[in-house]
Write an enzyme that holds these catalytic residues in place. Structure first.
Site, PDB file in Angstrom:
ATOM      1  N   SER A 252       0.841  -1.199   0.000  1.00 17.66           N
ATOM      2  CA  SER A 252       0.000   0.000   0.000  1.00 17.66           C
ATOM      3  C   SER A 252       0.874   1.245   0.000  1.00 17.66           C
ATOM      4  O   SER A 252       2.102   1.154   0.020  1.00 17.66           O
ATOM      5  CB  SER A 252      -0.912   0.003   1.227  1.00 17.66           C
ATOM      6  N   LYS A 253       0.221   2.371  -0.027  1.00 23.35           N
ATOM      7  CA  LYS A 253       0.891   3.681  -0.076  1.00 23.35           C
ATOM      8  C   LYS A 253       2.015   3.803   0.955  1.00 23.35           C
ATOM      9  O   LYS A 253       3.049   4.408   0.677  1.00 23.35           O
ATOM     10  CB  LYS A 253      -0.122   4.801   0.187  1.00 23.35           C
ATOM     11  N   ARG A 254       1.772   3.246   2.138  1.00 17.69           N
ATOM     12  CA  ARG A 254       2.777   3.452   3.179  1.00 17.69           C
ATOM     13  C   ARG A 254       4.096   2.748   2.868  1.00 17.69           C
ATOM     14  O   ARG A 254       5.110   3.001   3.501  1.00 17.69           O
ATOM     15  CB  ARG A 254       2.230   3.064   4.559  1.00 17.69           C
ATOM     16  N   GLY A 256       5.605   3.238   0.119  1.00 17.87           N
ATOM     17  CA  GLY A 256       6.294   4.090  -0.867  1.00 17.87           C
ATOM     18  C   GLY A 256       5.571   4.078  -2.198  1.00 17.87           C
ATOM     19  O   GLY A 256       4.378   3.791  -2.261  1.00 17.87           O
TER      20      GLY A 256
END
Ligand code: GLU
Length: 491
Positions: A252-254, A256
């Site tokens: 996911s986004k977290r 990167g």
């Protein structure tokens, strides 16, 4: 094999992510390998979440990756329209056909009624399952309800037996039919569910192989049930493994950058990303890692796709990118690097004003000098600034070490004198003269070269100093030495 027809069916509800890009790549490679057709279909029935901007970035990302399509938006084809939002009439008429054939029915149950049913089953220790009560409505009851109530259309699903998905990667995957109730194919807003629209399109577009992410495996038995009721033949299915983050959680986004657009902005080359994506869950064997598109087409096969999740590894992508940066045609790299030079406004006015050919020739030289030391196009630009401009800052540690000792000013003066006289101003003669100077002053060559490097680049490390000096030319080098000397005087 009959003529292969595969499809990529993105929903324009977000950017193209690596998962989607990898699915497209596997479809594309499969089509190219078998001389088949790649179809792009846009699953845009969710009007609320779809947007033209997302659609545009999906096209841009696919184009940038070099993944083209033989049929679909922008190129057309005989099986269009290729936007689901333009195919509503088809879904509607297929739903009507199922109703006429007694294979689907209207359901008027309200959410409250469904909830109550579910609760009752829960109390009995049964899994949630629609009872099929609207199936038993009399024609009169149905007519009456139709007049005033909203409805959905449900398909008649088998209650017993099994539905087997014969997956090309996983082998047969067995689903017990009592898992499925009469599920919805047309929603109360008159739009088809994903499963219904997808099956109809796959059949009408004569898709032979559905290659998609593992997250859709649980949809596939439902799609096979729909296809059977509609009398369609069932395509082959291949579910490619999930892509997980290094900590084995969902990517996911977290973790990167995950969208193709973000990688592009980081300065990843499309060739490197393609190579990297191909290895996410697939391997040609023999530990081969660096592969061109042609080699990928040549060796791709669904049998070699892994059943296990692929672990996303940014370091490997960057490593591959570094490899492509070092080995690709300079001309191509310059074209790819240009937007980065422009974005950071690195090119001097003078270079920027040159004719394209001359400008690119100069950038080529710089890229060639720095590319061994960098891994992304963004780093190419960061490593190149001093070739084009003199407003750089000096590395503070370097200043301390090379400009702050008592002989520094004297040495800079000697260097300046030597470089203003050397003839011709070329690598070989400059080398000779600087070596001569070090002998005359009785200092090491490093005590000459390091202050020169710091003065002309602001840095303590970088490509071959003589190359840098010859690139900049005598006037520029002398101007930079003067500026460094002023720094010394001021402090
Ligand atoms: N629009 C669906 C998605 O983006 C397509 C899935 C499929 O390939 O059937 O997940």
């Amino acid at each position: 094999m009959t003529d292969v027809r595969v499809r990529f069916a993105p929903s324009p509800t977000g950017e193209l992510h690596i998962g989607g890009a990898r699915t497209t790549l596997f479809n594309w490679l499969f089509a190219r390998k078998h001389g088949g057709k790649m179809i792009l279909r846009i699953d845009d029935t969710d009007k609320q979440r779809s947007s033209p901007e997302f659609l545009k970035t999906i096209f841009t990302s696919l184009n940038w990756l070099g993944l083209d399509w033989d049929e679909g938006p922008e190129v057309g084809g005989e099986y269009g329209p290729y936007f689901q939002s333009e195919r509503l009439e088809i879904y509607h008429s297929e739903a009507q056909r199922l109703i006429k054939e007694g294979k689907a029915y209207y359901c008027f149950c309200t959410p409250e009624e469904l909830q109550a049913e579910k609760e009752e089953r829960r109390l009995q220790g049964l899994p949630p399952r629609y009872s099929g009560k609207c199936r038993r409505l009399s024609p009169e009851e149905r007519k009456e309800k139709m007049a005033g109530q909203s409805f959905v259309i449900r398909i008649l699903a088998p209650e017993e037996g099994q539905t087997i998905v014969d997956d090309l990667i996983r082998g047969p995957v067995v689903f017990e039919n009592d898992l499925f109730d009469d599920f919805i194919i047309m929603k109360s807003d008159g739009l088809p569910t994903y499963n219904f629209a997808s099956v109809i399109d796959d059949a009408k577009m004569e898709i032979t192989h559905v290659i998609r992410g593992e997250e859709h495996l649980s949809n596939t038995p439902r799609q096979q049930i729909i296809a059977r009721q509609l009398g369609y033949s069932i395509p082959r299915y291949a579910h490619v493994p999930m892509i997980l983050a290094p900590d084995h959680t969902k990517l996911s986004k977290r973790h990167g950058a995950t969208s193709v657009h973000e990688y592009r902005e980081m300065g990843i080359l499309p060739e490197a990303l393609i190579n990297y994506l191909a290895l996410l869950g697939w391997s040609p064997g023999e530990d081969r890692e660096i592969m061109s598109m042609d080699e990928l087409i040549d060796s791709f096969s669904l049998e070699k796709v892994s059943k296990n999740p692929a672990i996303y590894d940014l370091k490997k992508l960057i490593w591959l990118n570094g490899h492509y940066l070092r080995t690709m045609e300079l001309e191509t790299i310059v074209l790819r690097a240009l937007p980065f030079f422009e974005k950071d406004d690195i090119l001097s006015e003078k270079v920027a004003s040159y004719q394209e050919k001359e400008r690119n020739r100069i950038i080529e030289k710089v890229v060639d000098l720095v590319r061994d030391r960098v891994k992304t196009l963004q780093e190419v630009v960061e490593a190149s600034d001093y070739f084009f401009r003199d407003d750089f800052a000096y590395n503070p540690k370097g200043v301390e070490k090379h400009f702050r000792h008592k002989n520094a000013a004297g040495i800079l003066d000697e260097i300046t004198k030597t470089l203003s006289q050397v003839e011709p101003f070329a690598a070989a003669t400059i080398k000779e003269e600087l070596e001569g100077l070090s002998r005359r002053l009785n200092v090491s060559l490093g005590q000459i070269n390091l202050p020169v490097r710091l003065a002309v680049t602001g840095r303590t490390m970088g490509p071959d100093l003589l190359e840098i000096i010859s690139f900049l030319g005598r006037d520029e080098v002398l101007a930079r030495l003067k500026r460094a000397k002023q720094l010394l005087i001021q402090s």
